[in-house]
Design a protein around this motif. Structure first.
Motif, short mmCIF file in Angstrom:
data_model
loop_
_atom_site.label_atom_id
_atom_site.label_comp_id
_atom_site.label_asym_id
_atom_site.label_seq_id
_atom_site.Cartn_x
_atom_site.Cartn_y
_atom_site.Cartn_z
N LYS A 94 0.83 -1.21 0.00
CA LYS A 94 0.00 0.00 0.00
C LYS A 94 0.86 1.25 0.00
N SER A 95 0.30 2.34 -0.52
CA SER A 95 0.98 3.63 -0.50
C SER A 95 -0.06 4.75 -0.43
N PHE A 96 0.41 5.95 -0.13
CA PHE A 96 -0.44 7.13 -0.06
C PHE A 96 -0.43 7.81 -1.42
N MET A 97 -1.58 8.30 -1.88
CA MET A 97 -1.66 9.01 -3.16
C MET A 97 -1.80 10.51 -2.91
N ASN A 98 -0.98 11.27 -3.60
CA ASN A 98 -1.11 12.72 -3.69
C ASN A 98 -0.84 13.07 -5.15
N MET A 99 -1.82 12.79 -6.01
CA MET A 99 -1.65 12.99 -7.45
C MET A 99 -1.98 14.42 -7.81
N ILE A 100 -1.02 15.10 -8.44
CA ILE A 100 -1.16 16.50 -8.81
C ILE A 100 -1.47 16.59 -10.29
N ILE A 101 -2.47 17.40 -10.63
CA ILE A 101 -2.83 17.64 -12.03
C ILE A 101 -2.85 19.15 -12.25
N GLN A 102 -2.00 19.60 -13.17
CA GLN A 102 -1.98 21.01 -13.56
C GLN A 102 -2.54 21.09 -14.98
N LEU A 103 -3.73 21.64 -15.12
CA LEU A 103 -4.37 21.71 -16.44
C LEU A 103 -3.71 22.76 -17.31
N HIS A 104 -3.59 22.44 -18.61
CA HIS A 104 -3.07 23.36 -19.62
C HIS A 104 -4.10 23.48 -20.74
N ALA A 105 -3.82 24.30 -21.70
CA ALA A 105 -4.72 24.47 -22.85
C ALA A 105 -4.69 23.23 -23.74
N ASN A 106 -5.65 23.11 -24.62
CA ASN A 106 -5.70 22.05 -25.64
C ASN A 106 -5.83 20.65 -25.06
N GLY A 107 -6.49 20.50 -23.91
CA GLY A 107 -6.71 19.17 -23.36
C GLY A 107 -5.47 18.51 -22.81
N GLN A 108 -4.45 19.29 -22.48
CA GLN A 108 -3.22 18.72 -21.94
C GLN A 108 -3.08 19.08 -20.46
N ALA A 109 -2.24 18.31 -19.76
CA ALA A 109 -2.01 18.55 -18.34
C ALA A 109 -0.65 18.00 -17.95
N SER A 110 -0.10 18.55 -16.88
CA SER A 110 1.07 17.96 -16.23
C SER A 110 0.52 17.13 -15.08
N ILE A 111 0.93 15.86 -14.99
CA ILE A 111 0.42 14.96 -13.97
C ILE A 111 1.60 14.26 -13.30
N GLY A 112 1.54 14.13 -11.99
CA GLY A 112 2.58 13.42 -11.26
C GLY A 112 2.16 13.16 -9.83
N MET A 113 2.90 12.29 -9.15
CA MET A 113 2.63 12.00 -7.75
C MET A 113 3.30 13.01 -6.83
N ASN A 114 4.17 13.86 -7.39
CA ASN A 114 4.74 15.01 -6.68
C ASN A 114 5.27 15.96 -7.76
N PHE A 115 5.68 17.16 -7.36
CA PHE A 115 6.11 18.14 -8.36
C PHE A 115 7.37 17.70 -9.11
N ASP A 116 8.20 16.86 -8.51
CA ASP A 116 9.42 16.39 -9.18
C ASP A 116 9.14 15.34 -10.25
N SER A 117 7.99 14.68 -10.18
CA SER A 117 7.68 13.61 -11.13
C SER A 117 6.65 14.02 -12.19
N MET A 118 6.40 15.32 -12.32
CA MET A 118 5.39 15.79 -13.27
C MET A 118 5.80 15.46 -14.71
N ALA A 119 4.83 14.99 -15.49
CA ALA A 119 5.05 14.69 -16.91
C ALA A 119 3.85 15.20 -17.69
N GLU A 120 4.06 15.47 -18.96
CA GLU A 120 2.99 15.99 -19.81
C GLU A 120 2.09 14.85 -20.31
N TYR A 121 0.79 15.05 -20.21
CA TYR A 121 -0.21 14.10 -20.68
C TYR A 121 -1.27 14.82 -21.49
N GLN A 122 -1.95 14.08 -22.33
CA GLN A 122 -3.10 14.63 -23.04
C GLN A 122 -4.32 13.80 -22.73
N HIS A 123 -5.48 14.44 -22.80
CA HIS A 123 -6.74 13.78 -22.54
C HIS A 123 -7.11 12.98 -23.79
#
Length: 128
Positions: A94-123
């Motif tokens: 088991k682990s604790f979740m703190n998933m961060i989603i920073q929304l951007h334009a054009n259906g994209q977002a930065s997603i990660g379990m912390n600010f150091d692991s953020m990666a670009e994703y698209q919807h």
């Protein structure tokens, strides 16, 4: 005199209200669905993240959402999903979740379990 002091404090009070965190019981509808690094990855279980109202399925973990914090930031809105996760290959881990989603334009977002692991994703489009 008192009226003048109150009026001078009003802008500061309004600014604090505008930046207040909002707590949700689940992920908002606009965040739900499949997210992947690129269109080709929308079909790949090894890279995509599926966000539902109260769950998150990622390549290595399955998470139950306790709550989501919405925060206004200068560039838009950030969301932080909090909850607990199980390792998909070892459900007893088991682990604790703190998933961060920073929304951007054009259906994209930065997603990660912390600010150091953020990666670009698209919807991904529905049905993918």
């Amino acid at each position: 005199m008192h009226k003048g002091i109150l009026l001078s404090l009003l802008p500061a009070m309004m600014l604090q209200v505008a930046h207040a965190d909002v707590r949700h019981e689940s992920f908002p509808t606009g965040l739900q669905g499949v997210w992947a690094p690129n269109a080709e990855s929308c079909q790949s279980d090894s890279t995509r993240i599926t966000i539902n109202e109260k769950t998150v399925q990622a390549p290595k973990v399955a998470c139950a959402v306790d709550y989501v914090v919405e925060r206004a930031v200068p560039n838009g809105t950030d969301y932080s999903g909090r909850g607990s996760c199980s390792n998909r290959s070892n459900p007893d881990e088991k682990s604790f979740m703190n998933m961060i989603i920073q929304l951007h334009a054009n259906g994209q977002a930065s997603i990660g379990m912390n600010f150091d692991s953020m990666a670009e994703y698209q919807h991904c489009a529905s049905g993918q």
